[in-house]
Design a protein around this motif. Sequence first.
Motif, mmCIF file in Angstrom:
data_model
loop_
_atom_site.group_PDB
_atom_site.id
_atom_site.type_symbol
_atom_site.label_atom_id
_atom_site.label_comp_id
_atom_site.label_asym_id
_atom_site.label_seq_id
_atom_site.Cartn_x
_atom_site.Cartn_y
_atom_site.Cartn_z
ATOM 1 N N THR A 59 0.815 -1.213 0.000
ATOM 2 C CA THR A 59 0.000 0.000 0.000
ATOM 3 C C THR A 59 0.852 1.267 0.000
ATOM 4 O O THR A 59 0.448 2.277 -0.561
ATOM 5 C CB THR A 59 -0.953 0.017 1.204
ATOM 6 O OG1 THR A 59 -0.200 -0.082 2.407
ATOM 7 C CG2 THR A 59 -1.941 -1.129 1.131
ATOM 8 N N ILE A 60 2.028 1.207 0.619
ATOM 9 C CA ILE A 60 2.895 2.394 0.673
ATOM 10 C C ILE A 60 3.442 2.738 -0.715
ATOM 11 O O ILE A 60 3.300 3.885 -1.159
ATOM 12 C CB ILE A 60 4.011 2.209 1.715
ATOM 13 C CG1 ILE A 60 3.389 2.109 3.106
ATOM 14 C CG2 ILE A 60 5.003 3.357 1.657
ATOM 15 C CD1 ILE A 60 4.346 1.658 4.176
ATOM 16 N N PRO A 61 4.040 1.780 -1.451
ATOM 17 C CA PRO A 61 4.479 2.130 -2.813
ATOM 18 C C PRO A 61 3.320 2.524 -3.725
ATOM 19 O O PRO A 61 3.461 3.417 -4.559
ATOM 20 C CB PRO A 61 5.173 0.866 -3.330
ATOM 21 C CG PRO A 61 5.493 0.068 -2.134
ATOM 22 C CD PRO A 61 4.505 0.443 -1.083
ATOM 23 N N TYR A 62 2.164 1.871 -3.553
ATOM 24 C CA TYR A 62 1.006 2.228 -4.368
ATOM 25 C C TYR A 62 0.586 3.675 -4.107
ATOM 26 O O TYR A 62 0.298 4.419 -5.046
ATOM 27 C CB TYR A 62 -0.163 1.279 -4.089
ATOM 28 C CG TYR A 62 -1.432 1.710 -4.761
ATOM 29 C CD1 TYR A 62 -1.615 1.510 -6.122
ATOM 30 C CD2 TYR A 62 -2.445 2.347 -4.062
ATOM 31 C CE1 TYR A 62 -2.767 1.912 -6.755
ATOM 32 C CE2 TYR A 62 -3.592 2.761 -4.680
ATOM 33 C CZ TYR A 62 -3.749 2.540 -6.034
ATOM 34 O OH TYR A 62 -4.907 2.963 -6.652
ATOM 35 N N ALA A 63 0.551 4.068 -2.857
ATOM 36 C CA ALA A 63 0.172 5.444 -2.527
ATOM 37 C C ALA A 63 1.173 6.439 -3.098
ATOM 38 O O ALA A 63 0.778 7.498 -3.623
ATOM 39 C CB ALA A 63 0.055 5.603 -1.024
ATOM 40 N N LEU A 64 2.455 6.118 -3.020
ATOM 41 C CA LEU A 64 3.467 7.025 -3.567
ATOM 42 C C LEU A 64 3.358 7.144 -5.092
ATOM 43 O O LEU A 64 3.407 8.249 -5.641
ATOM 44 C CB LEU A 64 4.860 6.545 -3.181
ATOM 45 C CG LEU A 64 5.221 6.661 -1.708
ATOM 46 C CD1 LEU A 64 6.560 5.987 -1.435
ATOM 47 C CD2 LEU A 64 5.241 8.109 -1.282
ATOM 48 N N ILE A 65 3.184 6.010 -5.762
ATOM 49 C CA ILE A 65 3.093 6.038 -7.219
ATOM 50 C C ILE A 65 1.825 6.756 -7.677
ATOM 51 O O ILE A 65 1.860 7.553 -8.615
ATOM 52 C CB ILE A 65 3.160 4.611 -7.782
ATOM 53 C CG1 ILE A 65 4.567 4.055 -7.577
ATOM 54 C CG2 ILE A 65 2.784 4.574 -9.262
ATOM 55 C CD1 ILE A 65 4.691 2.574 -7.867
ATOM 56 N N SER A 66 0.699 6.502 -7.015
ATOM 57 C CA SER A 66 -0.532 7.182 -7.420
ATOM 58 C C SER A 66 -0.456 8.679 -7.152
ATOM 59 O O SER A 66 -0.976 9.487 -7.926
ATOM 60 C CB SER A 66 -1.743 6.564 -6.727
ATOM 61 O OG SER A 66 -1.672 6.779 -5.346
ATOM 62 N N ASN A 67 0.211 9.071 -6.073
ATOM 63 C CA ASN A 67 0.392 10.487 -5.786
ATOM 64 C C ASN A 67 1.249 11.148 -6.856
ATOM 65 O O ASN A 67 0.945 12.255 -7.319
ATOM 66 C CB ASN A 67 1.013 10.673 -4.409
ATOM 67 C CG ASN A 67 1.048 12.121 -3.975
ATOM 68 O OD1 ASN A 67 0.428 12.978 -4.596
ATOM 69 N ND2 ASN A 67 1.789 12.405 -2.935
ATOM 70 N N LEU A 68 2.328 10.487 -7.250
ATOM 71 C CA LEU A 68 3.173 11.032 -8.306
ATOM 72 C C LEU A 68 2.432 11.086 -9.643
ATOM 73 O O LEU A 68 2.618 12.019 -10.415
ATOM 74 C CB LEU A 68 4.437 10.195 -8.448
ATOM 75 C CG LEU A 68 5.438 10.333 -7.296
ATOM 76 C CD1 LEU A 68 6.579 9.340 -7.485
ATOM 77 C CD2 LEU A 68 5.967 11.739 -7.212
ATOM 78 N N ARG A 71 0.203 14.121 -9.740
ATOM 79 C CA ARG A 71 0.930 15.382 -9.822
ATOM 80 C C ARG A 71 1.546 15.621 -11.196
ATOM 81 O O ARG A 71 2.076 16.686 -11.455
ATOM 82 C CB ARG A 71 2.037 15.409 -8.788
ATOM 83 C CG ARG A 71 1.507 15.348 -7.374
ATOM 84 C CD ARG A 71 2.639 15.236 -6.408
ATOM 85 N NE ARG A 71 2.883 16.533 -5.815
ATOM 86 C CZ ARG A 71 3.925 16.825 -5.067
ATOM 87 N NH1 ARG A 71 4.853 15.940 -4.851
ATOM 88 N NH2 ARG A 71 4.051 18.021 -4.531
#
Length: 74
Positions: A59-68, A71
């Motif tokens: 979930t952490i990498p998914y959240a980072l990738i979706s945030n990027l 943006r």
Amino acid sequence: MTTALAIAALLLYLAGIAALATAMPNAIKDHPTAQHLADTNPTGVALLLALVTIAWPLTIPYALISNLAQRSNR
């Protein structure tokens, strides 16, 4: 050093599993739809919880990738 990092990662993973195991019974009781699914399809709920238990670190990498991705200027 690698052993210490591996042990720390394993302990973090096990802490997440313990948190999920503690929170899930209360979450199922609090939500009528989840309670209905647990009563009518316990095998499906158990398989879903097993999948969530195994995959929660993703979930952490998914959240980072979706945030990027959000943006992005595209």
